[in-house]
Design an enzyme around this catalytic site. Structure first.
Site, PDB file in Angstrom:
ATOM      1  N   GLN A 157       4.091  38.818  11.398  1.00 23.55           N
ATOM      2  CA  GLN A 157       4.276  37.332  10.752  1.00 23.55           C
ATOM      3  C   GLN A 157       5.581  36.660  11.265  1.00 23.55           C
ATOM      4  OE1 GLN A 157       4.875  37.156   6.502  1.00 23.55           O
ATOM      5  NE2 GLN A 157       2.577  37.744   6.005  1.00 23.55           N
TER       6      GLN A 157
ATOM      7  N   ASP B 239       4.628  34.981  14.685  1.00 26.93           N
ATOM      8  CA  ASP B 239       3.418  34.237  14.391  1.00 26.93           C
ATOM      9  C   ASP B 239       3.782  32.689  14.642  1.00 26.93           C
ATOM     10  OD1 ASP B 239       1.197  32.389  13.757  1.00 26.93           O
ATOM     11  OD2 ASP B 239       0.681  33.564  11.821  1.00 26.93           O
TER      12      ASP B 239
ATOM     13  N   ARG C  57      -2.789  37.672  12.865  1.00 21.89           N
ATOM     14  CA  ARG C  57      -2.369  37.363  11.754  1.00 21.89           C
ATOM     15  C   ARG C  57      -2.439  38.352  10.547  1.00 21.89           C
ATOM     16  NH1 ARG C  57      -3.337  30.752  10.759  1.00 21.89           N
ATOM     17  NH2 ARG C  57      -1.660  30.414  12.119  1.00 21.89           N
TER      18      ARG C  57
ATOM     19  N   TYR D 190     -14.379  33.977   6.732  1.00 22.94           N
ATOM     20  CA  TYR D 190     -14.887  32.628   7.358  1.00 22.94           C
ATOM     21  C   TYR D 190     -15.603  32.054   6.508  1.00 22.94           C
ATOM     22  CZ  TYR D 190     -12.390  34.556  11.484  1.00 22.94           C
ATOM     23  OH  TYR D 190     -11.290  35.043  12.226  1.00 22.94           O
TER      24      TYR D 190
ATOM     25  N   SER E 199       1.800  29.719  13.054  1.00 20.49           N
ATOM     26  CA  SER E 199       2.145  29.462  11.837  1.00 20.49           C
ATOM     27  C   SER E 199       3.596  28.502  11.654  1.00 20.49           C
ATOM     28  CB  SER E 199       2.461  30.688  11.024  1.00 20.49           C
ATOM     29  OG  SER E 199       1.062  31.221  10.548  1.00 20.49           O
TER      30      SER E 199
END
Lengths: 375, 375
Positions: free
Chosen positions: A127, A130, A122, A226, A133
């Site tokens: 992108q 991806d 990511r 995270y 996504s």
């Protein structure tokens, strides 16, 4: 001899997508490759064979795969199919290696260079490849609409000759790609929207989509972006704040899915029991065991006052556009590994290195190798 | 003795609405009447018995009806139930007398004053009682959402990292209350919308909802606001213009339903055959035989490239709010016939005169009498 790139027909039940759409087939030819397709592969995404120009349509999957330099798929293929592939060929598909060890072993032993689409890093340069996504965006849209057709009331405020109907309250839990698209869709339809996520930095994104952000007063930001483990007191506080919002909602969409892992529990049975009669939950974590207590993947269940919908493979419902986006994700990856009509795998490239699961007889992804080979 | 007003539980399969909701029960009490409800009548619209305050909950339908001065229902009740009613009592419900002659005879013979909710005149003073409109509004909203969950693509234009998805083309045929709400809903969701109606005066309404109006160049305005019969040349012209718009549409909602009559044909098999693969038609005229060739009421069928959905009883899917609006429509009628806690039927009142189907042993609606008694 030019490269041959072949897309198979998906065999999983309920799968309606295809890894190659006609517009991408034409773009691949411009890369200097030949294109082949298993007969009928595009039918369930409304691309009949005839819409693929200059593409060989092959009835037999095994002949198709045996002559291909690059095989394209949506779902992890069977290990048997890998046996038919040319040694050293390329496979591009969702793989989920941790839960498909036999497939990974077959790929390793056959010296296949396998790109796992769920491993696309990511980072901004990647992108356009991806696939998680692109599919999640469509799934977030669909989840809201699936909820609305199960609700006994409408989303927008409506003024009628006999009085006004209030706008429905929609709560979206988990503000990743799917959650943000769900918020946007509910907002378009006129609902009063609220978003919740353990990451407080999603607050501005929720606001930009016309939603309120549910602030629990607890910051779960941990190292490396995270979420950290909460203390018991923090968990109780989060639960108490969320319970009020859950109890007020007419529609909830939960989106906390981590591919290949157990979905986190966001709503428990106590909270469901206090919901309004006729309320609906769409649990996008259903395939991973559910974000709600009581969710069953593939089923729609009345649990006390709430209807809990546990859909599987949401992108597949939007098969035409999900295929289009997925196929374009793959095209962008192909453009990285095909130069002047020839394969060139630059293993020092971050995107290629991180996406490859097997290459040259080795399992090249550390996490997958740990599960499959225990090393 | 105060008046007793009683609502029954609907017995028709698939019917989820109820004629009395808790908030209306309280308002009726303020009119000086007692309120009774058949046990469980509100369950499928998410109003459990306990939510009706100061309302007698009666298990046995016959005892309930036998002691009521006014009986409320959604669907035409069975003639048997009429036999149990007090002679001279009042029934308020959808009746559709032309297709329920046995019910009308029973009402006549039992000297019931029956108000048929579908007969509320469409004049401004009666708007707050207009149940056909209140239910059609909800149905129009729901029809679009029902279409979207069957489409392989999304309605809005969407810009993604891998390219843009075009907005879907939505065509709404028939711009009455349901059609206008369908246009508004599709527009909210970001579709490119087009509206069509034989009445050119609906053009401005379509424009006000962000839609284009399909202009066929043929004006069907006839006497008294009704559409006139077209010549063969005019019909051919209309069909040719419409065919282009039908062929371009991703979603079509047809709304040309005339309660109790055969639905007019708006789309034929030729036109369906030329639609795009994956396109969807929601035929709101399904119960009346369908606006499209091939529609089957209650079924969803793939017909060539298009999926044809023939829903029945759309308002019932939105049972909570459909019940709320219907119940308020009835309340507004009750306020016309109950003064100081007593019944006062003013037969010279236009709304009352036009809505009454039977009264004092006679069939008082000319159209219904013609069908039932042949006079």
């Amino acid at each position: 001899m030019s490269l041959t790139i072949a897309a198979i027909r998906e065999k999983d039940e309920g799968e309606r997508r295809v890894a190659l759409v006609p517009v991408v087939a034409e773009r691949i030819k411009r890369l200097g490759a030949s294109v082949a397709l298993e007969a009928g592969a595009g039918l369930t995404s409304y691309f009949p064979d005839a819409t693929y120009k200059d593409t060989s349509i092959v009835e037999d999957e095994k002949s198709l795969v045996a002559s291909a330099d690059i095989v394209l798929a949506v779902n992890p293929p069977s290990p048997d199919l890998v046996q038919v592939m040319k040694p050293g060929a390329i496979l591009i598909s969702f793989i989920y290696g941790r839960t498909h060890p036999d497939l990974v072993k077959a790929l390793r032993d056959k010296k296949i260079s396998c790109f796992a689409m769920e491993q696309i890093p990511r980072i901004s340069r990647a992108q356009a490849m991806d696939a998680l996504s692109s599919q999640a965006t469509l799934a977030g849209y669909y989840a809201v609409l699936l909820g609305t057709v199960h609700m006994p009331k409408i989303l927008p405020m409506m003024t009628t000759a006999v009085g006004s109907l209030r706008a429905a309250q929609v709560l979206i839990m988990g503000l990743g790609v799917a959650g943000l698209q769900a918020l946007a869709t509910a907002h378009r339809l006129g609902a009063v929207t609220e978003g919740y996520d353990v990451r407080p930095e999603t607050k501005d994104e929720a606001h930009s989509l016309g939603a309120k952000f549910v602030d629990t007063g607890v910051d779960a930001t941990g190292q490396g972006g995270y979420a950290r483990e909460l203390t018991d007191a923090e968990k109780a506080k989060v639960k108490s704040v969320l319970s009020d919002h859950i109890a007020r909602a007419d529609l909830i969409v939960t989106t906390a899915a981590v591919p290949g892992r157990r979905a986190p529990r966001l709503i428990d049975a106590d909270q469901i029991a206090k919901m309004k009669p006729g309320s609906v939950i769409v649990d996008m974590g259903a395939e991973g065991g559910g974000n709600c207590e009581g969710t069953k993947a593939g089923e729609t269940l009345q649990v006390g006052p709430a209807l809990i919908i546990g859909p599987t493979n949401l992108p597949s419902y939007l098969s035409e556009q999900a295929s289009e986006l997925y196929s374009k994700n793959i095209l962008n990856l192909l453009e990285q590994i095909i130069k002047d009509g020839k394969l060139t795998l630059d293993l020092t490239d971050e995107v290629i290195a991180k996406t490859l699961v097997t290459h040259d007889g080795k399992i090249t992804n550390d996490g997958v190798r740990a599960v499959v080979e225990g090393t």
